[in-house]
Design a protein around this motif. Sequence first.
Motif, PDB file in Angstrom:
ATOM      1  N   ALA A 143       0.853  -1.191   0.000  1.00 43.74           N
ATOM      2  CA  ALA A 143       0.000   0.000   0.000  1.00 43.74           C
ATOM      3  C   ALA A 143       0.889   1.242   0.000  1.00 43.74           C
ATOM      4  CB  ALA A 143      -0.936   0.013   1.205  1.00 43.74           C
ATOM      5  N   SER A 144       0.337   2.347  -0.469  1.00 38.77           N
ATOM      6  CA  SER A 144       1.132   3.571  -0.585  1.00 38.77           C
ATOM      7  C   SER A 144       0.228   4.794  -0.506  1.00 38.77           C
ATOM      8  CB  SER A 144       1.883   3.564  -1.925  1.00 38.77           C
ATOM      9  OG  SER A 144       2.715   4.706  -2.056  1.00 38.77           O
ATOM     10  N   ASP A 145       0.836   5.925  -0.200  1.00 35.68           N
ATOM     11  CA  ASP A 145       0.194   7.239  -0.320  1.00 35.68           C
ATOM     12  C   ASP A 145      -1.100   7.350   0.476  1.00 35.68           C
ATOM     13  OD1 ASP A 145       1.765   8.886  -2.579  1.00 35.68           O
ATOM     14  OD2 ASP A 145       1.785   6.759  -3.088  1.00 35.68           O
ATOM     15  N   VAL A 146      -0.967   7.131   1.784  1.00 34.97           N
ATOM     16  CA  VAL A 146      -2.093   7.340   2.691  1.00 34.97           C
ATOM     17  C   VAL A 146      -2.168   8.805   3.105  1.00 34.97           C
ATOM     18  CG1 VAL A 146      -3.215   6.530   4.800  1.00 34.97           C
ATOM     19  CG2 VAL A 146      -1.771   4.966   3.492  1.00 34.97           C
ATOM     20  N   HIS A 147      -1.038   9.463   3.178  1.00 40.23           N
ATOM     21  CA  HIS A 147      -0.939  10.898   3.491  1.00 40.23           C
ATOM     22  C   HIS A 147      -1.650  11.247   4.789  1.00 40.23           C
ATOM     23  CE1 HIS A 147       1.139  12.417  -0.114  1.00 40.23           C
ATOM     24  NE2 HIS A 147       0.538  11.406  -0.734  1.00 40.23           N
ATOM     25  N   LEU A 148      -1.332  10.484   5.848  1.00 41.71           N
ATOM     26  CA  LEU A 148      -1.893  10.811   7.154  1.00 41.71           C
ATOM     27  C   LEU A 148      -1.400  12.191   7.590  1.00 41.71           C
ATOM     28  CD1 LEU A 148      -1.493   7.368   8.932  1.00 41.71           C
ATOM     29  CD2 LEU A 148      -3.577   8.371   7.979  1.00 41.71           C
ATOM     30  N   GLY A 149      -2.314  12.984   8.101  1.00 48.12           N
ATOM     31  CA  GLY A 149      -2.006  14.364   8.465  1.00 48.12           C
ATOM     32  C   GLY A 149      -2.451  15.361   7.427  1.00 48.12           C
ATOM     33  N   SER A 150      -2.775  14.879   6.228  1.00 52.09           N
ATOM     34  CA  SER A 150      -3.251  15.771   5.172  1.00 52.09           C
ATOM     35  C   SER A 150      -4.731  16.088   5.389  1.00 52.09           C
ATOM     36  CB  SER A 150      -3.066  15.111   3.809  1.00 52.09           C
ATOM     37  OG  SER A 150      -3.675  15.876   2.797  1.00 52.09           O
ATOM     38  N   GLY A 151      -5.115  17.332   5.063  1.00 53.02           N
ATOM     39  CA  GLY A 151      -6.510  17.736   5.205  1.00 53.02           C
ATOM     40  C   GLY A 151      -6.858  18.041   6.651  1.00 53.02           C
ATOM     41  N   THR A 152      -8.132  17.953   6.969  1.00 49.78           N
ATOM     42  CA  THR A 152      -8.570  18.241   8.328  1.00 49.78           C
ATOM     43  C   THR A 152      -8.186  17.103   9.261  1.00 49.78           C
ATOM     44  OG1 THR A 152     -10.729  17.190   8.039  1.00 49.78           O
ATOM     45  CG2 THR A 152     -10.547  19.511   7.398  1.00 49.78           C
ATOM     46  N   TYR A 153      -8.197  17.399  10.549  1.00 51.41           N
ATOM     47  CA  TYR A 153      -7.901  16.367  11.536  1.00 51.41           C
ATOM     48  C   TYR A 153      -8.893  15.218  11.416  1.00 51.41           C
ATOM     49  CZ  TYR A 153      -7.413  13.992  16.026  1.00 51.41           C
ATOM     50  OH  TYR A 153      -7.246  13.036  16.996  1.00 51.41           O
ATOM     51  N   ALA A 154     -10.182  15.557  11.235  1.00 55.12           N
ATOM     52  CA  ALA A 154     -11.210  14.512  11.137  1.00 55.12           C
ATOM     53  C   ALA A 154     -10.987  13.632   9.912  1.00 55.12           C
ATOM     54  CB  ALA A 154     -12.601  15.144  11.096  1.00 55.12           C
ATOM     55  N   ALA A 155     -10.630  14.250   8.781  1.00 53.94           N
ATOM     56  CA  ALA A 155     -10.404  13.474   7.555  1.00 53.94           C
ATOM     57  C   ALA A 155      -9.196  12.557   7.710  1.00 53.94           C
ATOM     58  CB  ALA A 155     -10.211  14.414   6.374  1.00 53.94           C
ATOM     59  N   SER A 156      -8.145  13.059   8.337  1.00 54.14           N
ATOM     60  CA  SER A 156      -6.947  12.246   8.542  1.00 54.14           C
ATOM     61  C   SER A 156      -7.231  11.092   9.492  1.00 54.14           C
ATOM     62  CB  SER A 156      -5.810  13.108   9.083  1.00 54.14           C
ATOM     63  OG  SER A 156      -4.650  12.335   9.336  1.00 54.14           O
ATOM     64  N   ARG A 157      -7.995  11.356  10.552  1.00 51.75           N
ATOM     65  CA  ARG A 157      -8.341  10.301  11.503  1.00 51.75           C
ATOM     66  C   ARG A 157      -9.191   9.219  10.843  1.00 51.75           C
ATOM     67  NH1 ARG A 157      -9.338   9.774  16.624  1.00 51.75           N
ATOM     68  NH2 ARG A 157     -10.105   7.796  15.749  1.00 51.75           N
ATOM     69  N   GLU A 158     -10.117   9.634   9.986  1.00 55.51           N
ATOM     70  CA  GLU A 158     -10.949   8.646   9.292  1.00 55.51           C
ATOM     71  C   GLU A 158     -10.086   7.763   8.401  1.00 55.51           C
ATOM     72  OE1 GLU A 158     -12.966   6.570   6.288  1.00 55.51           O
ATOM     73  OE2 GLU A 158     -11.762   8.355   5.825  1.00 55.51           O
ATOM     74  N   ARG A 159      -9.105   8.378   7.732  1.00 51.70           N
ATOM     75  CA  ARG A 159      -8.195   7.630   6.850  1.00 51.70           C
ATOM     76  C   ARG A 159      -7.324   6.680   7.682  1.00 51.70           C
ATOM     77  NH1 ARG A 159      -7.340  11.913   4.316  1.00 51.70           N
ATOM     78  NH2 ARG A 159      -5.218  12.421   4.890  1.00 51.70           N
ATOM     79  N   GLU A 160      -6.869   7.146   8.835  1.00 52.95           N
ATOM     80  CA  GLU A 160      -6.089   6.290   9.727  1.00 52.95           C
ATOM     81  C   GLU A 160      -6.923   5.102  10.193  1.00 52.95           C
ATOM     82  OE1 GLU A 160      -3.621   6.477  13.967  1.00 52.95           O
ATOM     83  OE2 GLU A 160      -4.854   8.173  13.337  1.00 52.95           O
ATOM     84  N   ASP A 161      -8.169   5.354  10.591  1.00 46.51           N
ATOM     85  CA  ASP A 161      -9.042   4.272  11.046  1.00 46.51           C
ATOM     86  C   ASP A 161      -9.268   3.247   9.936  1.00 46.51           C
ATOM     87  OD1 ASP A 161      -9.244   5.491  13.492  1.00 46.51           O
ATOM     88  OD2 ASP A 161     -11.234   6.339  13.147  1.00 46.51           O
ATOM     89  N   ARG A 162      -9.426   3.739   8.704  1.00 46.31           N
ATOM     90  CA  ARG A 162      -9.633   2.846   7.562  1.00 46.31           C
ATOM     91  C   ARG A 162      -8.398   1.975   7.340  1.00 46.31           C
ATOM     92  NH1 ARG A 162      -9.662   5.785   2.473  1.00 46.31           N
ATOM     93  NH2 ARG A 162     -10.575   7.395   3.811  1.00 46.31           N
ATOM     94  N   LEU A 163      -7.211   2.576   7.423  1.00 44.03           N
ATOM     95  CA  LEU A 163      -5.976   1.818   7.243  1.00 44.03           C
ATOM     96  C   LEU A 163      -5.808   0.786   8.354  1.00 44.03           C
ATOM     97  CD1 LEU A 163      -3.382   1.589   5.507  1.00 44.03           C
ATOM     98  CD2 LEU A 163      -2.285   3.135   7.146  1.00 44.03           C
ATOM     99  N   VAL A 164      -6.158   1.156   9.575  1.00 49.13           N
ATOM    100  CA  VAL A 164      -6.060   0.221  10.696  1.00 49.13           C
ATOM    101  C   VAL A 164      -7.001  -0.963  10.482  1.00 49.13           C
ATOM    102  CG1 VAL A 164      -6.560  -0.063  13.162  1.00 49.13           C
ATOM    103  CG2 VAL A 164      -5.220   1.900  12.380  1.00 49.13           C
TER     104      VAL A 164
END
Length: 248
Positions: free
Chosen positions: A10-31
């Motif tokens: 996997a590549s290019d998750v860009h955690l920290g990009s955008g709003t805090y809520a958007a980044s957290r949602e992306r982190e949760d999805r990756l987890v």
Amino acid sequence: MAERTKLYFASDVHLGSGTYAASREREDRLVRWLDMIKTDAAEVFLMGDLFDFWFEYKTVVPKGYIRLLGKLAELSDAGIKIYFFKGNHDMWMFNYFEKELGATVVSDELVIERNGKKFFLHHGDGLGPGDSMYKVLKKFFRSRLCQWLFARIHPNLGIGIANYWSQHSRVAGAKDKEKIDTQQEWLVIYCREVLHKTFYDYMVFGHRHMPLDIALDKKSRYINLGEWIYYSSYAVFDGEDIKLEYFT
């Protein structure tokens, strides 16, 4: 429990990009994805730009991402090998993940062979024709001088400046893969040049933010892993073949 034999990329998750809520949602999805693959994964390759910015001071790392790091620690403790590739957004990884997770940090390309299949792995930045300005900047940013100078800046200021820069080096382009001329795609051009010298079954990259599976010749394929802002795409090698999939 399923036998752990598969390779995941996997590549290019860009955690920290955008709003805090958007980044957290992306982190949760990756987890959730990591939790899904932990039953049959032998190795996990996180191939660059996992973070929108990362810098390891001697005693300080960027705060956050504890759910991801906890899940990666769980996988590592279970015997799953983890690889971190330096991307253009998180090239300043040093030994933190090696010490905490037993991970392997890859600065450039990694060549591996599994089940008789040969892989060429790279984030994809700075390869192929064009983009000469970035290639110069990459050499400077990766230099010890640049890293030493940045480390002299207090983290509150340094990370703030870097996040501002990173946010303006925008995550874009993922929705335009249908417009790609695969013959002129610059990583495809790079792959074909490499294949003149050395054979690989699979050449796997990130960076371009477009999930792509392109035949380079009758035996070799170029795989781009896409990204996790629009696609949540990844690749899996089951011991016989590699294919792109999408996590929902």
